[in-house]
Scaffold this active site. Structure first.
Site, mmCIF file in Angstrom:
data_model
loop_
_atom_site.group_PDB
_atom_site.id
_atom_site.type_symbol
_atom_site.label_atom_id
_atom_site.label_comp_id
_atom_site.label_asym_id
_atom_site.label_seq_id
_atom_site.Cartn_x
_atom_site.Cartn_y
_atom_site.Cartn_z
ATOM 1 N N GLU A 81 -0.688 -3.989 -1.163
ATOM 2 C CA GLU A 81 -0.480 -2.719 -1.318
ATOM 3 C C GLU A 81 -1.776 -1.722 -1.292
ATOM 4 O O GLU A 81 -2.081 -0.656 -0.903
ATOM 5 C CB GLU A 81 0.287 -2.397 -2.425
ATOM 6 C CG GLU A 81 0.775 -1.128 -3.021
ATOM 7 C CD GLU A 81 1.497 -1.010 -4.533
ATOM 8 O OE1 GLU A 81 2.503 -1.809 -4.345
ATOM 9 O OE2 GLU A 81 1.290 -0.189 -5.100
ATOM 10 N N ASP A 82 -2.828 -2.526 -1.923
ATOM 11 C CA ASP A 82 -4.311 -1.719 -2.322
ATOM 12 C C ASP A 82 -5.416 -2.225 -1.415
ATOM 13 O O ASP A 82 -6.407 -1.732 -1.621
ATOM 14 C CB ASP A 82 -4.371 -2.206 -3.773
ATOM 15 C CG ASP A 82 -3.496 -1.282 -4.659
ATOM 16 O OD1 ASP A 82 -2.700 -0.197 -3.994
ATOM 17 O OD2 ASP A 82 -3.095 -1.531 -5.851
#
Ligand code: ZN
Length: 172
Positions: free
Chosen positions: A58-59
């Site tokens: 996700e990051d």
């Protein structure tokens, strides 16, 4: 495997910080999520490694295949399951977490609950982001809504969550 995941995630989250005023390195968060799981009696090393890695898709620039190649398919599947789709708006992602919660694997549900425990501690604790009461309250209720969807996953972890949620409401 857990140390390998920690080393890998620490490198990938390099330069990222948690919300709040204490300049907490991002990696503290996934480490805490894994620690919460371990304290709740979960000692499956692949689940704990996936917890450490739970935000890298996700990051950071890490992909599903990277995790599959460096760790294994089970770890990669679980990390992918708990990754929000960044193409969606924030509200859509929040909605989707509630709707998709019952369809998660057992392993992903465990990480989802531990993640929410950790986030509530952060939102309501001393490393408090500059959020209004309403925003904190809304976060608490949304997190509870997600965990409510997967009731019956793991008693100890769920009790920890609901305790933290009650405390959170008193603290904000
Ligand atoms: Zn997280």
């Amino acid at each position: 495997m857990i140390l390998k995941a920690t080393e890998f995630a620490a490198n990938k989250h390099r330069g990222q910080f948690r919300k709040g005023n204490l300049n907490t390195p991002y990696i503290n968060h996934p480490i805490k999520v894994a620690y919460i799981l371990e304290r709740a009696g979960i000692n499956d090393e692949e689940v704990l490694a996936a917890a450490i890695l739970h935000d890298v898709i996700e990051d950071t620039d890490v992909t599903y295949s990277d995790i599959k190649n460096i760790f294994n398919e089970r770890v990669a599947d679980v990390v992918l399951e708990v990754s929000d789709d960044k193409e969606l708006t924030k509200d859509e992602r929040k909605d989707r977490q509630v709707k998709n919660a019952p369809r998660l694997s057992y392993e992903a549900k465990l990480i989802r609950i531990a993640d929410k425990i950790c986030n509530i501690q952060d939102v309501c604790g001393k490393d408090v982001p500059d959020w209004s009461y309403e925003r904190k309250y809304e976060y608490l209720e949304w997190a509870k809504n997600v965990v409510d969807q997967i009731a019956g996953t793991h008693e100890v972890l769920e009790n920890l969550f609901y305790d933290e949620h009650r405390w959170g409401r008193l603290k904000i």
